[in-house]
Design an enzyme around this catalytic site. Structure first.
Site, PDB file in Angstrom:
ATOM      1  N   HIS A 515      40.034  39.866  45.031  1.00  0.00           N
ATOM      2  CA  HIS A 515      39.896  40.992  45.957  1.00  0.00           C
ATOM      3  C   HIS A 515      41.181  41.801  45.912  1.00  0.00           C
ATOM      4  O   HIS A 515      42.010  41.747  46.821  1.00  0.00           O
ATOM      5  CB  HIS A 515      39.597  40.480  47.370  1.00  0.00           C
ATOM      6  CG  HIS A 515      38.430  39.528  47.400  1.00  0.00           C
ATOM      7  ND1 HIS A 515      38.269  38.559  48.359  1.00  0.00           N
ATOM      8  CD2 HIS A 515      37.369  39.421  46.584  1.00  0.00           C
ATOM      9  CE1 HIS A 515      37.161  37.883  48.115  1.00  0.00           C
ATOM     10  NE2 HIS A 515      36.598  38.383  47.031  1.00  0.00           N
TER      11      HIS A 515
HETATM   12  C1  FAD Z   1      34.885  34.113  41.458  1.00  0.00           C
HETATM   13  C2  FAD Z   1      34.697  35.337  42.307  1.00  0.00           C
HETATM   14  C3  FAD Z   1      34.138  35.227  43.570  1.00  0.00           C
HETATM   15  C4  FAD Z   1      33.963  36.375  44.359  1.00  0.00           C
HETATM   16  N1  FAD Z   1      33.376  36.239  45.586  1.00  0.00           N
HETATM   17  C5  FAD Z   1      33.204  37.331  46.364  1.00  0.00           C
HETATM   18  C6  FAD Z   1      32.575  37.216  47.627  1.00  0.00           C
HETATM   19  O1  FAD Z   1      32.150  36.140  48.029  1.00  0.00           O
HETATM   20  N2  FAD Z   1      32.439  38.343  48.386  1.00  0.00           N
HETATM   21  C7  FAD Z   1      32.894  39.559  47.962  1.00  0.00           C
HETATM   22  O2  FAD Z   1      32.764  40.535  48.697  1.00  0.00           O
HETATM   23  N3  FAD Z   1      33.472  39.687  46.749  1.00  0.00           N
HETATM   24  C8  FAD Z   1      33.628  38.607  45.950  1.00  0.00           C
HETATM   25  N4  FAD Z   1      34.203  38.733  44.719  1.00  0.00           N
HETATM   26  C9  FAD Z   1      34.623  40.072  44.305  1.00  0.00           C
HETATM   27  C10 FAD Z   1      33.420  40.847  43.814  1.00  0.00           C
HETATM   28  O3  FAD Z   1      32.833  40.165  42.751  1.00  0.00           O
HETATM   29  C11 FAD Z   1      33.862  42.254  43.455  1.00  0.00           C
HETATM   30  O4  FAD Z   1      34.328  42.895  44.632  1.00  0.00           O
HETATM   31  C12 FAD Z   1      32.744  43.097  42.893  1.00  0.00           C
HETATM   32  O5  FAD Z   1      32.048  42.424  41.873  1.00  0.00           O
HETATM   33  C13 FAD Z   1      33.339  44.390  42.385  1.00  0.00           C
HETATM   34  O6  FAD Z   1      32.330  45.178  41.806  1.00  0.00           O
HETATM   35  P1  FAD Z   1      32.726  46.330  40.808  1.00  0.00           P
HETATM   36  O7  FAD Z   1      31.456  46.849  40.238  1.00  0.00           O
HETATM   37  O8  FAD Z   1      33.632  47.282  41.497  1.00  0.00           O
HETATM   38  O9  FAD Z   1      33.611  45.639  39.691  1.00  0.00           O
HETATM   39  P2  FAD Z   1      33.210  44.489  38.621  1.00  0.00           P
HETATM   40  O10 FAD Z   1      32.210  43.547  39.182  1.00  0.00           O
HETATM   41  O11 FAD Z   1      34.505  43.926  38.160  1.00  0.00           O
HETATM   42  O12 FAD Z   1      32.544  45.318  37.472  1.00  0.00           O
HETATM   43  C14 FAD Z   1      33.280  46.189  36.665  1.00  0.00           C
HETATM   44  C15 FAD Z   1      32.673  46.180  35.279  1.00  0.00           C
HETATM   45  O13 FAD Z   1      33.373  47.139  34.495  1.00  0.00           O
HETATM   46  C16 FAD Z   1      33.557  46.627  33.204  1.00  0.00           C
HETATM   47  N5  FAD Z   1      34.716  47.290  32.600  1.00  0.00           N
HETATM   48  C17 FAD Z   1      36.020  47.181  32.943  1.00  0.00           C
HETATM   49  N6  FAD Z   1      36.775  47.970  32.169  1.00  0.00           N
HETATM   50  C18 FAD Z   1      35.946  48.611  31.327  1.00  0.00           C
HETATM   51  C19 FAD Z   1      36.139  49.560  30.289  1.00  0.00           C
HETATM   52  N7  FAD Z   1      37.363  50.021  29.984  1.00  0.00           N
HETATM   53  N8  FAD Z   1      35.052  49.993  29.605  1.00  0.00           N
HETATM   54  C20 FAD Z   1      33.800  49.546  29.899  1.00  0.00           C
HETATM   55  N9  FAD Z   1      33.565  48.642  30.882  1.00  0.00           N
HETATM   56  C21 FAD Z   1      34.622  48.189  31.593  1.00  0.00           C
HETATM   57  C22 FAD Z   1      33.776  45.132  33.414  1.00  0.00           C
HETATM   58  O14 FAD Z   1      33.471  44.403  32.255  1.00  0.00           O
HETATM   59  C23 FAD Z   1      32.826  44.829  34.582  1.00  0.00           C
HETATM   60  O15 FAD Z   1      31.569  44.401  34.139  1.00  0.00           O
HETATM   61  C24 FAD Z   1      34.377  37.629  43.891  1.00  0.00           C
HETATM   62  C25 FAD Z   1      34.922  37.745  42.605  1.00  0.00           C
HETATM   63  C26 FAD Z   1      35.081  36.613  41.818  1.00  0.00           C
HETATM   64  C27 FAD Z   1      35.647  36.762  40.449  1.00  0.00           C
END
Ligand code: FAD
Length: 585
Positions: A515
């Site tokens: 986070h």
């Molecule tokens: C083990 C774990 C447990 C978690 N548990 C919780 C929880 O219980 N509750 C909660 O609220 N949050 C939790 N989180 C956090 C939560 O997963 C994230 O807040 C959320 O997934 C963020 O979503 P996002 O789409 O912003 O980013 P992400 O899920 O990180 O997705 C971003 C995507 O962009 C892609 N990407 C990055 N750079 C590039 C690039 N240059 N070109 C193309 N693609 C790219 C990545 O591969 C990824 O697939 C947890 C995270 C982890 C790792």
């Protein structure tokens, strides 16, 4: 470089944020949309047989490949940053669904005053209440404005829980300290693991207000607002770091992909690693598209009329820095915005408790448990305390697995190997559990991100450099919380308790949480923020930045419901206003 035909919208990142935006725009408009995801394709079918702790939880199969790209880290500007070659205090995911495939699905909301932290804190406690060197900002939006979007998120996820405050009416069994909700949770609370039930009873006996943890591993079958159905959680114990084998956990692949895949106007390209956002500064500032390297190594230019960065905190920030968009933050002068306000939720095992009886820890889910938020607010008695803000306690039954958790022993057992150690380790394996504590992390001028001057990724671009350390405010919150957790553990009947030894320097080697926020923060003016509260870039109005990188500081609560609420709000603003009159919303 190969140039592809232009599309209406390109979305960088196929996680929760990117795929929710793709689903919303794809279903509500005829825009031609492309999602670019650097990792592999993923889907629920591959999770059905893969409950392998070594592969998923130890070797971290679903996380970013650090041999291609990592970050460097230092505690302050006087140090030289070094690259993180192994996953440690955070574990960013990669592949379709992003970290949302292997998250724990804990879904609390942020407290209302988090969104107006600077003004509310100074109004209430005076101009000097925030620690020296802080970089706390208001978000430019209030909780009341965001509440309808939070409710949409709960309906998307089917969140399980009990509301503690429905339009001001407080309800026992829910979190009475939370902000108001317009509705009850879509599904009732999950089952409570044995350890969490002990915690609930002990916390109540001490006068606290325990409640069921909000969970997107749902308690019973639910059909969401898009018509997607899931069954209830089986408490199998393979949750965080795994995809869900029965599909009970809300994941982008089971909630968003089924809708997106039906839309002919949305396509998803995997193995597409985005390197730059292209833009023109004159005659009118505008983003022109992105460049990426595809799976074969070819460099591709994808022109687009709308550009969305949804590539999580690190990539969102790094792509702006590499592309030369906006002014990089300079900690020596305080000038610039890109990279500022790096924060990481404080998360510690406040008390590890040892019991005489087995706790059945092999069962559970990433979010089933009991929380206590009596110190997660701004109106408990701070007299004599040398910090501001707070955090919450949690007793969860994650479903503990042996490689990661075997061998935790009471401090009184001195053996570190041999038969005495083995006997104790076997005996305590199912008799040990931790009361954790998660707290806010304020933004400071000294915690930020920029481009590393030395280390590069596999394609030769500078790595992102993190400069981060804890300050006294965080240390004192944890010092305050630890004896309270010990007291609860004692009331639970633990015969021995290992208290958390205290926060020292930021520890990159041990897991904290994933986070991490900041870098492209939102605010009400371009002087101190990168995007508006509609997540629209201040200078390039056809560029939108989604996700935790836009949060000015870190709440104690987990971030995903909040970042999804903002995605819904931005999608509405784009459909209802921007597409009719392109320009600042
Ligand atoms: C083990 C774990 C447990 C978690 N548990 C919780 C929880 O219980 N509750 C909660 O609220 N949050 C939790 N989180 C956090 C939560 O997963 C994230 O807040 C959320 O997934 C963020 O979503 P996002 O789409 O912003 O980013 P992400 O899920 O990180 O997705 C971003 C995507 O962009 C892609 N990407 C990055 N750079 C590039 C690039 N240059 N070109 C193309 N693609 C790219 C990545 O591969 C990824 O697939 C947890 C995270 C982890 C790792």
């Amino acid at each position: 470089m190969k140039t592809l035909p232009s599309v209406d919208a390109v979305i960088v990142g196929g996680g929760w944020a990117g795929l929710l935006m793709a689903k919303e725009l794809g279903a509500r408009t005829s825009l031609n949309i492309v999602v670019l995801e650097r990792g592999p394709s993923r889907g629920p079918s591959e999770y059905a047989t893969d409950m392998d702790e070594l592969d998923y939880a130890i070797r971290l199969r679903m996380m970013q490949d650090l041999s291609k790209e990592t970050v460097t880290l230092r505690h302050d500007v006087a140090q030289r940053a070094l690259p993180l070659r192994q996953h440690g205090s955070f574990q960013p995911g990669s592949g379709v669904g992003g970290s949302g495939e292997h998250w724990n699905a804990q879904v609390p909301r942020f407290l209302p005053d988090c969104f107006e932290l600077l003004s509310k804190t100074t109004q209430k406690h005076g101009a000097n209440a925030l620690p020296e060197g802080h970089a706390v900002h208001d978000w430019g939006i209030t909780y009341d404005e965001l509440e309808p979007y939070y409710t949409r998120v709960d309906k998307l996820l089917g969140s399980s829980g009990k509301a503690g405050n429905i339009r001001g009416k407080l309800n026992d069994g829910g979190n009475i300290f939370e902000g108001w909700r317009s509705e009850e949770y879509p599904t009732p609370p999950t089952k409570i693991p044995y350890f969490a039930a002990l915690f609930r009873d002990a916390a109540k006996s001490l006068g606290y207000h325990p409640y069921s943890a909000p969970s997107a591993n749902i308690s019973q079958a639910y059909t969401n607002s898009d018509g997607v159905s899931r069954g209830g959680c089986t408490y199998c114990g393979f949750c965080g770091r795994f995809g869900c084998m029965v599909g009970a956990k809300a994941q982008p692949s089971n909630l968003l992909l089924p809708i997106i895949q039906k839309r002919k106007n949305v396509s998803l390209r995997t193995g597409a690693w985005v390197r730059r956002v292209l833009f023109e500064a004159t005659p009118k500032p505008v983003a022109r598209g992105v460049t990426y390297i595809d799976a074969s190594g070819e460099e591709i230019l994808q022109p687009a009329s709308l550009v969305f960065l949804a590539s999580w905190t690190f990539s969102n920030t790094r792509l702006l820095l590499l592309s030369g968009i906006g002014e990089p933050y300079d900690s020596s002068t305080g000038r610039g915005t890109v990279g500022s306000n790096l924060t990481h939720q404080v998360s510690v095992g406040a008390a590890t408790a040892f019991f005489d009886q087995p706790l059945n820890r092999f069962m559970g889910s990433g979010s089933a448990g009991i929380l206590v938020s009596d110190f997660d607010r701004d109106d408990f008695d701070y007299s004599g305390l040398n910090f501001i803000r707070g955090g919450y306690f949690a007793a969860r039954g994650y479903g503990f697995q042996p490689i990661a958790t075997f061998g935790v022993l009471p401090n009184s057992i001195k053996a570190t190997w041999g038969s005495e150690w083995k006997k104790a380790a076997v005996s305590y394996y199912d008799r040990t559990a931790t009361i954790s504590f998660a707290a806010e992390h304020l933004a400071y001028k000294t915690n930020f991100m920029d481009l590393d001057p030395v280390y590069k990724d596999a394609s030769g671009d500078p790595l992102l450099r993190l400069t981060i350390d804890w300050r006294d405010n965080e240390r004192k919150i944890v010092e305050f919380a630890t004896p309270k957790a010990v007291e609860i553990a004692r009331a639970m009947g633990a015969h021995e308790i290992n208290p958390f030894p205290g926060l020292r320097s930021y520890d990159a080697a041990h897991y904290n949480s994933t986070h991490i926020q900041g870098g492209t923060i939102m605010g009400d003016s371009p002087e101190h923020s990168v995007v508006s509260p509609h997540l629209q870039h201040w200078q390039l109005p056809n560029l939108f930045i989604l996700g935790g990188s836009t949060f000015p500081q870190n709440a104690s609560a987990n971030p995903t419901p909040t970042l999804l609420a903002f995605v819904y709000r931005t999608a509405d603003a784009i459909v209802d206003r921007y597409l009719k009159h392109p320009g600042p919303i």
